[in-house]
Design an enzyme around this catalytic site. Sequence first.
Site, PDB file in Angstrom:
ATOM      1  CG  ASP A 295      -2.241   0.721   0.943  1.00  0.00           C
ATOM      2  OD1 ASP A 295      -2.255   1.607   0.067  1.00  0.00           O
ATOM      3  OD2 ASP A 295      -3.249   0.425   1.610  1.00  0.00           O
ATOM      4  CB  ALA A 296       0.168   4.837  -0.363  1.00  0.00           C
TER       5      ALA A 296
END
Length: 572
Positions: A295-296
């Site tokens: 994820d980011a």
Amino acid sequence: MTPGSPTELPAFEDARPISDPLALSPADRLWVERTRDSLGTEARIAQLFVLSSRDDTAEETAGLSALAPGGIHRFPSGDLAAAWRATRDALDGAEVPLILSGDIEGGTTSYPFATHIPNQMGIAACDDLALSEEIAAIVARESRALGYNWSFTPVVDINRAFRNAIVGTRSYGADTETVMAQARAYVRVLQAHGIAATAKHWPGDGIDDRDQHLATTVNSLDLAAWDDSFGRIYRALIGDGVMTVMSAHIALPAFLRSLIPDAGREAFCPASVSHLLNEVLLRDRLGFRGLVVSDATPMGGLTSWMDREEAVPALIENGCDVFLFSREPRSDMALMLKGLREGRLSEARLDEAVTRMLTLKAKLGLHRATVEERLAPRDAVRAQLRRPADLATAARAAGQGLTLVKDTQALLPLDPVRHRRVTVIGEEGWSFFSGAPARSFAPFHEEMRQRGFELRAYDRDHFPTPADTDLLVYLVGQEATPSLGHIYLDMARLHGGPRKAMAQFNREVPTLLVSFGQPYYLYDAPNFSTYINAYCSLADNQRELVRRLVGEADFTGRSPVDAFCGEEQLRW
């Protein structure tokens, strides 16, 4: 942490994918190997990065291209010409084929110049898998036309913590079977059109009511409950051949403690940097053979867990194949190289991750496609967007999902004679996503006025009374949005101040509460007698809502969640 041996693992039901989702022909495999072996160390590291593009400017594109990343993530913008030009320049500037990704989730993340579709909860509320597949096909066709190869969808989180502000309308709801059925249909259609799908957010969000954008969150289910919910969903998608999984900044302490009973703080290690969750559970136990994207990486769930120098190589070393986003790409690439040289990232894991990234590109045929084949001339792209049949399908979905949760006062259908004078209290709303369109309730006002209603805006200095108002309408609702933190009906903002927040008008004036976002606002207004969930504020949702408010069409939506939040009080 040292992973346990297979005999120590909990007895999850065995499942193996029907086939390798990234299986290649001998010729394509040879391209992967030759391309990988031709890259120097820094170029291989760059292939692990997917960087974000937000501005659609020549300067931004040139800066990203200079870093030679493996991919660029495109956010919505309002100008098709600028978006087309930036995409074309990025493709032209890549020596190794560039993969283009997006958060193609519908709702407020829709491109202004593409077909606007409901968000995932709005789609689930239609309770119609055939319609879901039609919507997925629209998404796939238009995404391909715009140059996308990879969508970070579907969200397969289970929306059980109703105060969770980040899952909500991005999810298919609270029921495991519904989430699984909708996600399988979406993945099947998307990948059939040549777009890699992504199951997210591993190992599963929606149990904790916090947001992993702000803190490391926890999936607190025991192993049996996890296996019967999230485990079933991921096994099904893996068996169907989903190409990628997004590993999130979410902990699953029950699994880690099953292997290391005295794990302490490490039991709450986010999946994105957990060998046990990515390699042991996802790959060894569930049999996933596709690509794992983090994820980011600027999110608080990671940055609050470990410092950047440690986190950057740890993501790849512990099972992620792709490093998503960066505030300072050059710095992060340098930290990855430093980790490699210091032994915190092994050559074996670097080689494996680069190979998977190139394999995904080869599986999608990017190495064989010309730039013109990946992105047609602008007029040809425009012709593929917002086709009349697609707009009609999107409008049908917007209307079919509208859900009448409660009408104990028998207010509906509205009558332009009996309810002629309408006072409207509207919530402005906002979105985290770059390029998301500003919210306007103009379509609602226009449709109501066309049917003979007289609308005026709420005046904070003159409360509505039966003398001047026949109907009070609250238009509220925030779609699930990163970094919001909490869901609540902000009466202070709606009524014009904290003292005015205490005034409630629903026993003096017939009142309608409509949410164009999260489905749980009745929790803060339990005595409101008529409540509707519209899930997002797209113009189609507003127009179709008015049709149903006046009885021109029926409410057919099925709530994908318990809109009463488990509280009997809200039903009355």
